[in-house]
Each structure stands twice: as structure tokens, then as C-alpha cells.
Design a protein around this motif. Structure first.
Motif, PDB file in Angstrom:
ATOM      1  N   ALA A 144       0.808  -1.060   0.015  1.00 34.45           N
ATOM      2  CA  ALA A 144      -0.109  -0.016   0.050  1.00 34.45           C
ATOM      3  C   ALA A 144       0.990   1.069   0.064  1.00 34.45           C
ATOM      4  N   VAL A 145       2.029   1.435   0.943  1.00 33.92           N
ATOM      5  CA  VAL A 145       2.771   2.541   0.913  1.00 33.92           C
ATOM      6  C   VAL A 145       3.709   2.505  -0.626  1.00 33.92           C
ATOM      7  N   LEU A 146       4.031   1.560  -1.145  1.00 33.30           N
ATOM      8  CA  LEU A 146       4.865   1.683  -2.344  1.00 33.30           C
ATOM      9  C   LEU A 146       3.711   2.469  -3.488  1.00 33.30           C
ATOM     10  N   ALA A 147       2.579   1.863  -3.507  1.00 33.63           N
ATOM     11  CA  ALA A 147       1.387   2.561  -4.363  1.00 33.63           C
ATOM     12  C   ALA A 147       1.009   3.992  -3.922  1.00 33.63           C
ATOM     13  N   ARG A 148       1.050   4.343  -2.750  1.00 35.96           N
ATOM     14  CA  ARG A 148       0.824   5.790  -2.281  1.00 35.96           C
ATOM     15  C   ARG A 148       1.899   6.704  -2.579  1.00 35.96           C
ATOM     16  N   THR A 149       2.909   6.298  -2.601  1.00 39.25           N
ATOM     17  CA  THR A 149       4.270   7.000  -2.466  1.00 39.25           C
ATOM     18  C   THR A 149       4.379   7.016  -4.171  1.00 39.25           C
ATOM     19  N   ALA A 150       4.179   6.289  -5.024  1.00 38.19           N
ATOM     20  CA  ALA A 150       4.412   6.294  -6.516  1.00 38.19           C
ATOM     21  C   ALA A 150       3.555   7.089  -6.944  1.00 38.19           C
ATOM     22  N   TYR A 151       2.176   7.612  -6.585  1.00 36.30           N
ATOM     23  CA  TYR A 151       1.258   8.506  -6.994  1.00 36.30           C
ATOM     24  C   TYR A 151       1.581   9.911  -6.409  1.00 36.30           C
ATOM     25  N   ASP A 152       2.134   9.833  -5.208  1.00 34.92           N
ATOM     26  CA  ASP A 152       2.465  11.223  -4.194  1.00 34.92           C
ATOM     27  C   ASP A 152       3.849  10.760  -3.817  1.00 34.92           C
ATOM     28  N   PRO A 153       4.778  11.317  -4.496  1.00 37.55           N
ATOM     29  CA  PRO A 153       6.154  11.100  -3.819  1.00 37.55           C
ATOM     30  C   PRO A 153       6.516  12.018  -2.657  1.00 37.55           C
ATOM     31  N   ASP A 154       5.759  13.192  -2.637  1.00 35.01           N
ATOM     32  CA  ASP A 154       5.855  14.010  -1.531  1.00 35.01           C
ATOM     33  C   ASP A 154       5.465  13.466   0.048  1.00 35.01           C
ATOM     34  N   VAL A 155       4.670  12.509  -0.133  1.00 32.27           N
ATOM     35  CA  VAL A 155       3.933  11.981   1.196  1.00 32.27           C
ATOM     36  C   VAL A 155       4.958  10.966   1.700  1.00 32.27           C
ATOM     37  N   GLN A 156       6.161  10.431   1.170  1.00 29.66           N
ATOM     38  CA  GLN A 156       6.827   9.702   1.738  1.00 29.66           C
ATOM     39  C   GLN A 156       7.674  10.026   3.090  1.00 29.66           C
ATOM     40  N   PRO A 157       7.926  11.257   3.361  1.00 29.27           N
ATOM     41  CA  PRO A 157       8.574  11.499   4.551  1.00 29.27           C
ATOM     42  C   PRO A 157       7.491  11.482   5.769  1.00 29.27           C
ATOM     43  N   GLU A 158       6.173  12.024   5.508  1.00 29.85           N
ATOM     44  CA  GLU A 158       5.065  11.689   6.486  1.00 29.85           C
ATOM     45  C   GLU A 158       4.658  10.527   6.969  1.00 29.85           C
ATOM     46  N   LEU A 159       4.912   9.373   5.784  1.00 30.10           N
ATOM     47  CA  LEU A 159       4.431   8.190   6.039  1.00 30.10           C
ATOM     48  C   LEU A 159       5.574   7.636   6.815  1.00 30.10           C
ATOM     49  N   GLU A 160       6.750   7.870   6.592  1.00 28.88           N
ATOM     50  CA  GLU A 160       7.846   7.215   7.289  1.00 28.88           C
ATOM     51  C   GLU A 160       7.972   7.825   8.686  1.00 28.88           C
ATOM     52  N   ALA A 161       7.482   8.983   8.983  1.00 34.54           N
ATOM     53  CA  ALA A 161       7.448   9.610  10.395  1.00 34.54           C
ATOM     54  C   ALA A 161       6.420   9.134  11.219  1.00 34.54           C
ATOM     55  N   HIS A 162       5.307   8.760  10.462  1.00 30.47           N
ATOM     56  CA  HIS A 162       4.095   8.015  11.231  1.00 30.47           C
ATOM     57  C   HIS A 162       3.613   6.740  10.492  1.00 30.47           C
ATOM     58  N   ARG A 163       4.272   5.813  10.928  1.00 27.12           N
ATOM     59  CA  ARG A 163       4.183   4.520  10.528  1.00 27.12           C
ATOM     60  C   ARG A 163       2.926   3.598  10.488  1.00 27.12           C
ATOM     61  N   GLU A 164       2.029   4.201  11.405  1.00 22.26           N
ATOM     62  CA  GLU A 164       0.695   3.722  11.847  1.00 22.26           C
ATOM     63  C   GLU A 164      -0.244   4.152  10.796  1.00 22.26           C
ATOM     64  N   VAL A 165      -0.032   5.023   9.870  1.00 19.30           N
ATOM     65  CA  VAL A 165      -1.137   5.379   9.178  1.00 19.30           C
ATOM     66  C   VAL A 165      -0.490   5.154   7.553  1.00 19.30           C
ATOM     67  N   GLY A 166      -1.538   5.374   6.781  1.00 14.50           N
ATOM     68  CA  GLY A 166      -1.370   5.265   5.339  1.00 14.50           C
ATOM     69  C   GLY A 166      -0.978   3.673   4.777  1.00 14.50           C
ATOM     70  N   ARG A 167      -1.540   2.727   5.405  1.00 12.99           N
ATOM     71  CA  ARG A 167      -1.199   1.506   5.303  1.00 12.99           C
ATOM     72  C   ARG A 167      -2.267   0.672   4.633  1.00 12.99           C
TER      73      ARG A 167
END
Length: 486
Positions: free
Chosen positions: A291-314
Motif C-alpha cells: 500500500a505504501v509503495l502505491a501511495r508514494t508512487a502517485y504522491d512522492p511528497d508524502v514519503q517523509p510523512e508516512l515514514e514519520a508516522h508508520r501507523e497510517v497510510g497502510r
């Protein structure tokens, strides 16, 4: 006595795509145009409608020699027709419907990728992508280089490249191993300074200078350092329809569970070969990571936020974009613009294993995907023999017609001979394609990123061209390690 200490490197030459055609260099579509012109000429004599048929003849013969971006203009007709049909049907736009529930385990992706399901293999923890229509299963491994390939000695680079080639060659057999596609995806991502902060928290010390330590910690907390790092993935795709594999699946219990059992043995084999290829296995990509791979492929800018809050975006249902509009040469999502380019020309001169270095490490946020499809040995040998026979027949025809035997034709026949000899020696054959995906917040940024990767590709001896009319499907294949092809 002088001793030659110069290092001898293993080199290879990429053959150019054949331009012979069927007759006198003309392909099927061009021969059809010639046939239409000939029939129109006869019809003009029989009906006397010279004005109408003269227009048909002029248009048909004008399209025969006309090329546009590397292919005959007539070959663009089916693609343009398909694009127009999709445009009329509204298939070039995608919008999320928040109130419409999605089936459990499916990805919220646009287009035909929406049918992909993610199944969890309890033994390995891998999130296997299941395509129910094509009956294929894909596993994704996250890997890291053991050492810098670019900084390694030439002989070491050759050893690593040879090991990787042996791994791919092991799938080019007549036995039904079922692996129909192997993908390598290298992407540069922004981490927003998370790695710098983590390193400072682990290794930083105030023993030398408490003031300097406090000042630097305050700087990191207030600033946002946008650094780029590289991530690497290897995917293998199992075709469950292949005869021998279907029998193994039935023995393993049948269905997707049986397919996962068969794929697991291929996964373990690939993992055992990573060390020889100087790759360190990190983990099999799980359901959340898909899920994270797909999310960050369409929106590369969200990568830092997802890595900082690993409980969301899955969430698999929220993995794709909220909205997508496909233009002929780019995509637009709520996060910006994306574009996929195809490697249409590989190095024409003999090159070493590290020739892609400039393209892979280009100073722009991009993704490079290499898609390989193994060809069974018997099929590859039959294709090589047919190609050699066709080349020889074309040479005889051109000699009778007085045409000059060009250097390009000679090199093509030599490449075919080397290919046939290599197959006889036990090497494997692959169909492969290289895709590069770039992004930008605006169209101007997208154009700039496109020119940067094109320049980097030229330094690597390659040529990139923008894929027209198929950006949505090309993005799934080129920006995500999901085992998809064009």
C-alpha cells in the motif's frame, strides 16, 4: 620485458531492432498501404473515378515512408484509435468514490490494476499480488546493495553482472518453472531528513561540545532537510496457467493457496542468489508495504510523512490517487504530474556492466524499472533460427535487386549469429524493456525533470522517448514493482 597490466573488461553490444520488414524493408502495415494503392489504381481504371481513387493512392503512398518518433506513421493509427475510444468512454479519468465500498484485499488503483488483490503469505509475511484475470502471482523483495557497484573495481562489476545474468538465465528453461516476468525497480525517494535525524539521535554526543550539540539539534528540529535516497526492489511473477505449474499447484492443494506454495519455492531460490549478485535481502514486501509503495508512487511528497508516522497510510483501499486525469503524454493527480519514458535505444557500441550508472543515479527524483521476460530455450532457438533465415533471405533479395549491403545489415546478421551461438552454448534469452518515470508539481517542473533524465540517459548511451497514449498502464509497469508489463 614489459607487462601489460591493463584490466580486461567483459563487454557486450546491444543489437538494434531489426528494420528489414517483410519485403524491401516494409512492414505489414506499410505493405497493406501499398496493396490499397495498387487496388485503388485498378479500381480507377475500371470505374473511371480517377479523382477519388487518386486521392486514396496519394494518401496511402504518402503514409508508407513517413515516420514519426521512431515508428511508421501508419502504426500510430491503432494507438490513436484506442486512445480516442478510451477518451470517449471516459476511461482516461479516475475519481475515488468514498461511499462505494471496495472488496477486501483489493488496491484502490485506477484502470485494470484495480482488479489486483493482495494476499498475505503467512510463512514469509509477503504480500502477494494476485491478478485473477491473468492468473498470475507476484512477490516483491526489497534489497540493498552490499557495496557500491559504481565504486567497485571493473572485475568485481563483471562478477556481479555475471551472477545476475545467471539468475535470469535460470528461468529461461524449457522446464515449467512458471516464472514469466522478473522486474527490477530502482527509485529515488525524498525522506525529509528522517535518516539524518535518526543518525544524529543514535550517534550524536554532547561530550565534545555541548553548545554545538544543542545548536545542531535545534537546527535539525527547525529545518527540513530534503535529502534523497535510493530504494531497490526485485519482483518475480508466476504464471499459474503454465501446464507444468498447474500440475504442481494441484498437488499443493489447488487455487491461489497452491500457487502461493509453488511461488514460495521460487522466492527462496531467488533469495539464495542475491548474495552472489552483491545484493543484501532486506525483506519480502508485506501487505502494508504494498500500500505504501502505491501511495508514494502517485504522491512522492508524502514519503517523509508516512515514514514519520508508520501507523497510517497502510490501507490498501487508499493506496491509489484520489483522482487521475490521463493525457496523451503525461498523468495528472492531486499531487502533481507524472510521465513515463521508454528506453528505445540501448548503447550501440560495446559497453561494460556499469553503463546505466548515469541514468540510475541522475540528480532528479525518478524511478527506473527493468522488466525482463524469460524465453524458454526451445522457443528462443526457434526464433533465432527464423530471424537468421529471414536476414539471409533479405540479403539475397537485396543483392538481386542491386541494393547495397549496408554496415547496419552486416552488424545485424553478426548479432543474430552471436545470439544463436550463445543459445547453443547454454545461455538464456530475454525480452526486456526499460522504463523511466519522472514527476513534478507543475508542467514546467515535469518538462525539466524529463530533460534531466534524457540527458542522463544520453550519458549512459541510451535514448528515452515519451510513451504516447498509454501513460496510465505504463505508470503501473514503470513506477511500481507489481510485475506488470506493457
Amino acid at each position: 620485458m614489459a607487462v601489460d597490466m591493463e584490466e580486461r573488461r567483459v563487454t557486450a553490444r546491444f543489437p538494434r531492432l531489426s528494420g528489414r520488414g517483410l519485403i524491401m524493408g516494409l512492414g505489414k502495415a506499410q505493405l497493406v498501404l501499398v496493396g490499397i494503392a495498387f487496388v485503388s489504381l485498378i479500381a480507377a481504371f475500371m470505374t473511371g473515378r480517377w479523382l477519388f481513387f487518386a486521392a486514396v493512392i496519394v494518401v496511402a503512398l504518402a503514409l508508407v515512408p513517413t515516420w514519426f518518433t521512431g515508428r511508421p506513421l501508419i502504426q500510430w493509427v491503432p494507438l490513436l484509435g484506442q486512445w480516442a475510444r478510451r477518451k470517449v468512454r471516459g476511461q482516461t479519468s479516475y475519481r475515488v468514490r468514498p461511499l462505494a465500498p471496495r472488496p477486501i484485499g483489493t488496491l484502490g488503483l485506477p484502470g485494470d490494476a484495480a482488479r489486483l488483490r493482495v494476499l498475505v503469505d503467512e510463512r514469509t509475511g509477503a504480500g502477494l499480488l494476485h491478478d485473477p484475470s491473468a492468473r498470475r502471482l507476484t512477490a516483491i523483495a526489497k534489497v540493498e546493495p552490499m557495496d557500491s557497484f559504481a565504486l567497485a573495481e571493473g572485475s568485481r562489476q563483471d562478477v556481479v553482472a555475471g551472477a545476475w545474468g545467471s539468475l535470469l538465465s535460470s528461468f529461461c528453461t524449457d522446464s515449467s518453472n512458471g516464472v514469466t516476468r522478473v522486474g527490477v525497480l530502482l527509485r529515488s525517494v525524498s525522506d525529509g531528513g528522517e535518516e539524518i535525524n535518526a543518525w544524529f539521535q543514535e550517534h550524536g554526543s554532547d561530550q565534545v561540545s555541548p553548545a554545538a550539540y544543542e545548536a545542531y539539534a535545534d537546527y535539525l528540529s527547525r529545518s527540513r532537510t530534503d535529502s534523497i535516497r535510493h530504494e531497490s526492489f526485485v519482483s518475480i511473477t508466476l504464471d499459474m496457467k503454465v501446464g507444468g505449474v498447474a500440475a504442481l499447484i494441484r498437488q499443493a492443494g489447488g487455487g491461489v493457496a497452491g500457487g502461493a506454495e509453488v511461488l514460495r519455492s521460487r522466492m527462496e531460490y531467488v533469495r539464495s542468489q542475491f548474495t552472489e549478485a552483491s545484493l543484501s535481502f532486506v525483506s519480502w514486501v508485506g501487505s502494508d508495504d504494498v500500500a505504501v509503495l502505491a501511495r508514494t508512487a502517485y504522491d512522492p511528497d508524502v514519503q517523509p510523512e508516512l515514514e514519520a508516522h508508520r501507523e497510517v497510510g497502510r490501507s490498501l483501499a487508499g493506496a491509489g490517487p484520489m483522482g487521475l486525469d490521463e493525457s496523451f503524454t503525461y498523468l495528472r493527480t492531486e499531487a502533481g504530474y507524472q510521465r513515463v519514458l521508454l528506453v528505445v535505444e540501448w548503447p550501440r557500441k560495446a559497453t561494460t556492466a556499469g553503463f546505466l550508472q548515469h541514468l540510475v543515479v541522475a540528480q532528479v527524483r525518478h524511478t527506473f524499472a527493468l522488466i525482463c521476460e524469460p524465453i524458454p530455450t526451445r522457443k528462443a532457438m526457434a526464433q533465432a533460427r527464423r530471424a537468421s533465415t529471414s536476414a539471409e533471405t533479405s540479403r539475397i533479395w537485396e543483392r538481386k535487386s542491386g541494393a547495397v549491403d549496408t554496415v547496419e545489415r552486416k552488424r545485424e546478421r553478426a548479432a543474430l549469429a552471436r545470439e544463436e551461438e550463445a543459445l547453443e552454448s547454454g545461455h538464456g534469452a530475454l525480452n526486456f524493456a526499460g522504463l523511466v518515470t519522472v514527476s513534478g508539481h507543475t508542467l514546467d517542473e515535469l518538462r525539466m525533470a524529463t530533460e534531466q533524465v534524457r540527458t542522463a540517459a544520453l550519458r549512459s548511451g541510451c535514448e528515452l522517448r515519451i510513451i504516447g497514449g498509454e501513460q496510465a498502464s505504463a505508470f503501473i509497469a514503470g513506477a511500481l514493482p507489481f510485475g506488470r508489463g506493457l
